[in-house]
Design an enzyme around this catalytic site. Sequence first.
Site, PDB file in Angstrom:
ATOM      1  N   PHE A  21      31.911  37.109  28.630  1.00  0.00           N
ATOM      2  CA  PHE A  21      31.420  37.654  29.893  1.00  0.00           C
ATOM      3  C   PHE A  21      32.008  39.028  30.179  1.00  0.00           C
ATOM      4  O   PHE A  21      33.179  39.271  29.920  1.00  0.00           O
ATOM      5  CB  PHE A  21      31.813  36.748  31.070  1.00  0.00           C
ATOM      6  CG  PHE A  21      31.061  35.450  31.130  1.00  0.00           C
ATOM      7  CD1 PHE A  21      29.852  35.374  31.806  1.00  0.00           C
ATOM      8  CD2 PHE A  21      31.554  34.313  30.532  1.00  0.00           C
ATOM      9  CE1 PHE A  21      29.158  34.176  31.877  1.00  0.00           C
ATOM     10  CE2 PHE A  21      30.883  33.112  30.598  1.00  0.00           C
ATOM     11  CZ  PHE A  21      29.669  33.049  31.274  1.00  0.00           C
ATOM     12  N   ASP A  22      31.179  39.897  30.724  1.00  0.00           N
ATOM     13  CA  ASP A  22      31.693  41.067  31.423  1.00  0.00           C
ATOM     14  C   ASP A  22      32.213  40.553  32.769  1.00  0.00           C
ATOM     15  O   ASP A  22      31.850  39.455  33.183  1.00  0.00           O
ATOM     16  CB  ASP A  22      30.562  42.082  31.608  1.00  0.00           C
ATOM     17  CG  ASP A  22      30.961  43.238  32.497  1.00  0.00           C
ATOM     18  OD1 ASP A  22      32.039  43.818  32.261  1.00  0.00           O
ATOM     19  OD2 ASP A  22      30.215  43.558  33.442  1.00  0.00           O
ATOM     20  N   LYS A  23      33.055  41.326  33.436  1.00  0.00           N
ATOM     21  CA  LYS A  23      33.583  40.869  34.727  1.00  0.00           C
ATOM     22  C   LYS A  23      32.693  41.275  35.900  1.00  0.00           C
ATOM     23  O   LYS A  23      32.068  40.435  36.541  1.00  0.00           O
ATOM     24  CB  LYS A  23      35.005  41.393  34.964  1.00  0.00           C
ATOM     25  CG  LYS A  23      35.607  40.936  36.311  1.00  0.00           C
ATOM     26  CD  LYS A  23      37.023  41.444  36.503  1.00  0.00           C
ATOM     27  CE  LYS A  23      37.068  42.919  36.868  1.00  0.00           C
ATOM     28  NZ  LYS A  23      36.539  43.202  38.232  1.00  0.00           N
ATOM     29  N   THR A  24      32.614  42.580  36.131  1.00  0.00           N
ATOM     30  CA  THR A  24      31.953  43.063  37.340  1.00  0.00           C
ATOM     31  C   THR A  24      30.445  42.875  37.260  1.00  0.00           C
ATOM     32  O   THR A  24      29.792  43.317  36.319  1.00  0.00           O
ATOM     33  CB  THR A  24      32.270  44.555  37.570  1.00  0.00           C
ATOM     34  OG1 THR A  24      33.685  44.711  37.559  1.00  0.00           O
ATOM     35  CG2 THR A  24      31.721  45.041  38.886  1.00  0.00           C
TER      36      THR A  24
END
Length: 635
Positions: free
Chosen positions: A309-312
């Site tokens: 996953f990317d965070k933002t």
Amino acid sequence: MISHINKHKNHIVVLSGILIALGFVFDFIGSENLKNDALISATLIASVPIFIKAIQALRMKAFSIDLLVSIAVIGALYIGEYTESSVVTFLFLFGDYLEMRTLEKTRSSLRELVDMAPQEATVLRIDGKTETISVEDVEEGDRVIVHPGGKVPVDGKIISGKASINEAAITGESEPASKSINDNIFSGTIIDTGYIEMIAERVGEDTTFAKIIELVEEAQESKSKAEKFLDKFANIYTPSVVILSIIVYLVTRELHLAITFLVIACPGALVIGAPVSNVAGIGNGAKYGVLIKGGEIMDKFSKVDTLVFDKTGTLTKGKPQVTDIHVFNDTDENTLLRLVAKAETISEHHLGQTIVKEAENRKINIVSMEITDGEAIKGNGIKAVVNNRQIVAGNRKLMKAENISLENDVELYAVKREKSGNSAIFIAIDGEISGIISIADQIRDDAKQALNQMRKNGVKKIIMLTGDNEHTAQAVATELGLDEFHAELLPENKVEFVKRLKEMGHTVAMAGDGINDAPAIATADIGLAMGEGGTDISMETADVVLMADKLMQFSHAYSLSKATTRNMKQNIFIAVGVVAILLTGVLMGNVHLASGMFIHEASVLVVILNAMRLIRFNHKDRKKSKAANAVPTHA
């Protein structure tokens, strides 16, 4: 001629059925000639569409099921088995009719989408008068009015009014969303309450709704590995059946047995079992706001064991806010914000846009300011000259690259903000650190639940890759119980990490916002994009698109992929099992042509009905039923 016959195929089925019934009546009253005439007529009438399809297949150099049935019918007529020939042709056509009806239902989700497409639009003209026109005639820039209960005809932005809008056609979410001035709205959505005026920005085939329909149509036509294999198998299997039936005749000298073998060995259920599961599964995804781009994607998605996953905007809501502006060296807070906000107008990064929005909220005028030079440095920040002041805004790497030293008190303050879950943006004016802008984003409400469900469904490892700082990344990873996290990464670093995971033997799904993460999404086995309304780049780059921007949709998509693959395997098992049992029965003399054909057609319907269960598949209901059926244990 051919199209005319196909158009009246249902009438042919009815007429054939009536003639067969008359044949049985004539047999009952002892009129053998009339019985034979009725059954031969039924056979000839019902054979026409079957023979036509067989000839078309031969022209394409393909051995079709229609060809096998045609050979069998000619053989049955030759040996005088008129009851068998008429019943086989009738059952084949009737089964074909039932298959088409049930297959239409597997495409019901797509048909529902198409039915929801708006047909008309009310446009406000320059003279103040309104005009109702076809949605196809709406042009970009037109001012469109939508009243309560009306469908939004095009994609665009609200310029007047506010409304509660049902976006189920786009996102799969039935809960209405509140929309007001400057909010984006999409074609196919419905205004529950309120009134809006909007500017058309994307019309016709360019609307998000039109693209969704196009993607789902293409996905349902695409084939999984299992389907491609079965197509190749059928091309070998079908002529092999003809050869085997000839061998059966040569060994037994029984033409009736050979013909029966020919019909019973038809791979009808085997050929249709996989594609019907694929169509139903993809249709279910569209119904719940998940676009899965084809059967092969569905198959690969079911094998995913590692989520990245990317965070933002992915694990977090993607709606960051400025939580604090801390200044150094007696810098004025509003002056710092004004300079930085103007500099950030050259950047498309979400953190930069958050700073611009904060300036707008504070009514700080940045329009009159002038940028004479500027550069957005991917993954690090921006540099710009604003009103002859040198502005540098970004992370520690950028400060180091620009030879801007971070004093001890500056670093301590930044770490303090980061440990409390903020991204710290360092601001330097004319070569000196002048402030830190803290920006925070909230973790998605459904993140923890969705990740837990996917672990239960077979995901072994969940990893977060982010360009954000180490402390903020750790706070999010700890909160969500992730297996790993890696911070302060550039887009190319994310690509390298995904490549390493694949080289280690993992089947990787990468989820991001579809913009900064497009390279990593494209590199993963399964690229998944989250973008409300579906950004153009996410719909093009990703294998799976979540239209409602919710992680529970990710969980549904993953559960659906496993259910669809499982359903496909069940159908193949049913098809092979029925053919094996029937062929054994034929060779032992227990299964005859008409009864075998009836069971064969029944097996085709069974696999279709089994696939149709996917239309109603909902991973939430499945979890509830499992919980309800669980037997409580006591210590």
